[in-house]
Design a protein around this motif. Structure first.
Motif, short mmCIF file in Angstrom:
data_model
loop_
_atom_site.label_atom_id
_atom_site.label_comp_id
_atom_site.label_asym_id
_atom_site.label_seq_id
_atom_site.Cartn_x
_atom_site.Cartn_y
_atom_site.Cartn_z
N LEU A 1 -3.14 -0.25 -6.14
CA LEU A 1 -2.60 -1.32 -5.32
C LEU A 1 -2.53 -2.64 -6.10
N ALA B 1 1.16 4.16 -2.92
CA ALA B 1 1.01 5.58 -2.64
C ALA B 1 2.22 6.36 -3.12
N ARG B 2 3.41 5.82 -2.88
CA ARG B 2 4.64 6.53 -3.26
C ARG B 2 4.76 6.65 -4.77
N GLY C 1 2.24 6.30 -6.96
CA GLY C 1 1.03 6.76 -7.61
C GLY C 1 0.39 5.70 -8.49
N SER D 1 0.84 -1.21 0.00
CA SER D 1 0.00 0.00 0.00
C SER D 1 0.87 1.26 0.00
N GLU D 2 1.95 1.22 0.78
CA GLU D 2 2.86 2.36 0.83
C GLU D 2 3.58 2.54 -0.50
#
Length: 199
Positions: free
Chosen positions: A176, A170-171, A173, A166-167
């Motif tokens: 998931l 997010a990093r 873009g 998930s991280e």
């Protein structure tokens, strides 16, 4: 230190046999021993990142790790003639050269710079276990070369920086699901390459 690639071009160039097939590490070393700078460049491309990763993990300093890699390949250029194909593949021979260069850099560390590393070293595995562990680490770094830049980034973020998927999503873009799919593909490709390297 003299750049091995800038060595005299008076040697007769030796092109390893095989046409378009992938030339083995051992064949490259034999060619390097005869003064083939292109073979040297190919071996450097294959193993410089792996050697750097191994050196950085042991030395903990990028500058010193770079010095160890430079010394590794300078030694390869100077000592390739000592490689004997009948004794085994070229990668373990090169790993031994890299390990020696890294050890030399380690020993140059001043006692006051070691800090907690000296205590950690006392708790390390024995010489045989260290060699096996370092060889596997070398193979992992080497096998990463089969990945695309995108795949390698996912592996580095997930397994070296400890980010969750998930991280990572997010990093970068990314959705998931895309991260999960690409990570599975990267791990599958890495596992296949690692299995081949460790055989």
């Amino acid at each position: 230190m003299t750049d091995p690639l800038a060595a005299s071009s008076s040697h007769q160039k030796v092109t390893p046999p095989g046409g378009s097939r992938v030339v083995s590490d051992g064949e490259l070393l034999v060619a390097i021993a005869a003064g083939d700078r292109e073979a040297f460049g190919e071996l450097y491309e294959r193993y410089s990142r792996a050697a750097f990763g191994l050196a950085l993990g042991r030395l903990g300093d990028r500058g010193r790790a770079e010095d160890a890699v430079q010394e590794t390949f300078a030694s390869v250029w100077r000592a390739a003639s000592s490689y004997r194909p009948e004794r085994g593949p070229g990668a373990p021979w090169l790993f031994t050269v890299a390990r020696n260069a890294i050890t030399t850099q380690w020993r140059r560390t001043k006692p006051e710079e070691l800090g907690d590393m000296a205590d950690e070293a006392a708790l390390e595995l024995g010489p045989d276990e260290q060699a096996e562990q370092a060889w596997r680490s070398f193979c992992v770094h080497r096998s990463l070369e089969v990945l695309t830049g995108e795949q390698r980034q996912l592996i580095e973020l997930g397994y070296w920086q400890g980010l969750s998927q998930s991280e990572i999503a997010a990093r970068l873009g990314l959705p998931l699901g895309t991260v999960k799919t690409r990570t599975r593909a990267a791990l599958s490709r890495l596992a296949a390459a690692l299995k081949e390297d460790l055989q």
